[in-house]
Design a protein around this motif. Structure first.
Motif, short mmCIF file in Angstrom:
data_model
loop_
_atom_site.label_atom_id
_atom_site.label_comp_id
_atom_site.label_asym_id
_atom_site.label_seq_id
_atom_site.Cartn_x
_atom_site.Cartn_y
_atom_site.Cartn_z
N VAL A 208 40.94 4.17 46.74
CA VAL A 208 41.39 5.62 46.81
C VAL A 208 41.42 5.69 45.38
O VAL A 208 40.39 7.26 44.38
N ILE A 209 41.89 4.96 44.22
CA ILE A 209 42.38 6.25 43.25
C ILE A 209 41.02 5.82 42.53
O ILE A 209 40.14 6.64 41.12
N GLY A 210 40.40 4.54 42.41
CA GLY A 210 39.08 4.41 41.16
C GLY A 210 38.33 5.27 41.93
O GLY A 210 37.19 5.58 40.95
N LEU A 211 37.51 5.44 42.80
CA LEU A 211 36.48 5.99 44.38
C LEU A 211 36.47 7.04 43.65
O LEU A 211 35.81 8.03 43.34
N ASP A 212 37.52 7.92 43.73
CA ASP A 212 38.45 9.49 43.26
C ASP A 212 37.27 9.88 42.37
O ASP A 212 37.21 10.47 42.04
N LEU A 213 38.12 8.96 41.29
CA LEU A 213 38.13 8.81 39.65
C LEU A 213 36.73 8.65 39.38
O LEU A 213 36.26 9.75 38.71
N ALA A 214 36.06 8.61 40.12
CA ALA A 214 34.58 7.77 40.01
C ALA A 214 33.47 8.95 39.97
O ALA A 214 32.48 9.76 39.65
N LEU A 215 33.95 9.60 41.59
CA LEU A 215 33.25 10.73 41.64
C LEU A 215 34.32 11.97 40.99
O LEU A 215 32.68 12.68 40.65
N ILE A 216 35.03 11.93 40.50
CA ILE A 216 35.01 13.50 39.99
C ILE A 216 34.76 13.29 38.62
O ILE A 216 34.04 13.79 37.72
N VAL A 217 34.74 11.58 37.30
CA VAL A 217 33.94 11.55 36.21
C VAL A 217 32.10 12.20 36.54
O VAL A 217 31.93 12.79 35.75
N LEU A 218 31.53 11.37 37.63
CA LEU A 218 30.11 12.32 37.80
C LEU A 218 30.04 13.72 38.24
O LEU A 218 29.04 13.97 37.57
N SER A 219 31.23 14.39 39.00
CA SER A 219 30.39 16.12 38.98
C SER A 219 30.43 16.15 38.31
O SER A 219 29.98 17.54 37.71
N TYR A 220 31.60 15.63 37.18
CA TYR A 220 31.91 16.24 35.46
C TYR A 220 30.85 15.93 34.47
O TYR A 220 30.26 16.93 33.74
N GLY A 221 30.72 15.16 35.01
CA GLY A 221 28.89 14.75 33.82
C GLY A 221 28.19 14.98 34.48
O GLY A 221 26.78 15.95 33.56
#
Length: 312
Positions: A208-221
């Motif tokens: 949950v947290i790991g995957l969601d943070l990865a998706l957020i980081v990808l979006s901001y990248g």
């Protein structure tokens, strides 16, 4: 009342101790907690009311704000009423069913909250990287469907938690050193092997947290890459300014929950009362600050809220 006479060995009850070591300060702590809780409720209900009343705000971005407000209300309300009952009336008893229900709702609402933050990051990505297609990609129906997917994911991931707790044998002294029934806090009162509970909790953290943070980081990248391709500095500032509120909300939410989750498992050196206070602040500080952050950063929402505030 019977609840005052509960013994720790009552097989039908758990005993929530509040904040061990700071019993004398419970009343003063409760004043701070209740103030944050009330401010958070007022701010989030105000957002729901204003967006509901104003047809001009029936847009994907404001629908996301309403979803965030609902999860904020759910987070604080899942934890605070029982905590305040402990502080004010010494009502420490909670039934086994009530404890497991609270565990389910606490973690489900947070998982849903995380899904909303991911959806908001996707919203900002589309708004900046594909502005001409924003209206066709992110419709109100699309946002509602993404919210439904987030809710289903939350229920499916969290439902095993109370079921895993239910199978554990609990000790005679069912004392939980906390103000609410956190999954690991309840598991630690068991006399049995809680390895499965620990492992499942970590799996949820990563999935949950790991995957969601990865998706957020990808979006901001992708957002940063798109912004760097723009030659105008004014356009840079305008594009990044639209993300400021979401970044603030995201940092407040994920920093606190990661600290709470990891210290439960690896933070033996942290004083128990410090851990419990910070865990409680996680459930009331983000819900209090989120409406303020979006109210300050979003001029359209701020103007509409100001209009209704002046009427009141």
């Amino acid at each position: 009342m019977a609840v005052f006479n509960l013994t720790p060995s009552d097989p039908s009850m758990f005993i929530l101790m509040g904040i061990p070591g700071l019993e004398a300060a419970h009343l003063w702590i409760s004043i701070l907690f209740s103030m944050f809780y009330i401010i958070g409720l007022m701010g989030n209900f105000m957002i729901l009311f204003v967006v509901g009343k104003e047809q001009t705000l029936h847009k994907p971005m404001y629908l996301l704000l309403c979803m965030l407000a609902v999860t904020d209300i759910g987070m604080s309300t899942s934890a605070m009423p029982k905590a305040l009952c402990i502080f004010w009336f010494n009502l420490k008893g909670i039934t086994v069913g009530g404890c497991l229900t609270q565990t389910f709702f606490l973690h489900t609402v947070y998982t849903m909250h995380s899904a909303v933050l991911v959806t908001m990051a996707f919203d900002r990505y589309v708004a900046i990287c594909n502005p001409l297609r924003y209206a066709t990609i992110l419709t109100n129906t699309c946002i509602a469907n993404l919210g439904l997917v987030g809710l289903i994911r939350a229920v499916l991931f969290i439902l095993p938690m109370p079921l895993l707790l239910r199978r554990l044998p609990f000790c005679a002294n069912r004392i939980i050193a906390h103000t609410y029934c956190d999954h690991m806090a309840v598991a630690k009162t068991s006399c049995g092997d809680i390895t499965v509970n620990r492992m499942y909790g970590l799996v949820i953290v990563f999935l949950v947290i790991g995957l969601d943070l990865a998706l957020i980081v990808l979006s901001y990248g992708l957002i940063i890459r798109a912004v760097l391709r723009i030659s105008s500095k004014k356009a840079h500032q305008k594009a990044l300014n639209t993300c400021t509120a979401h970044i603030c909300v995201m940092l407040i939410s994920y920093t606190s929950v990661l600290f709470t989750t990891l210290t439960h498992r690896f933070g033996q050196g942290i004083a128990l009362h410090v851990h419990i206070i910070l865990a409680n602040l996680y459930f009331i500080v983000p819900p209090m600050l989120n409406p303020i952050i979006y109210g300050l950063k979003n001029k359209e929402l701020r103007d509409k809220m100001g209009k209704y505030t002046c009427r009141i």
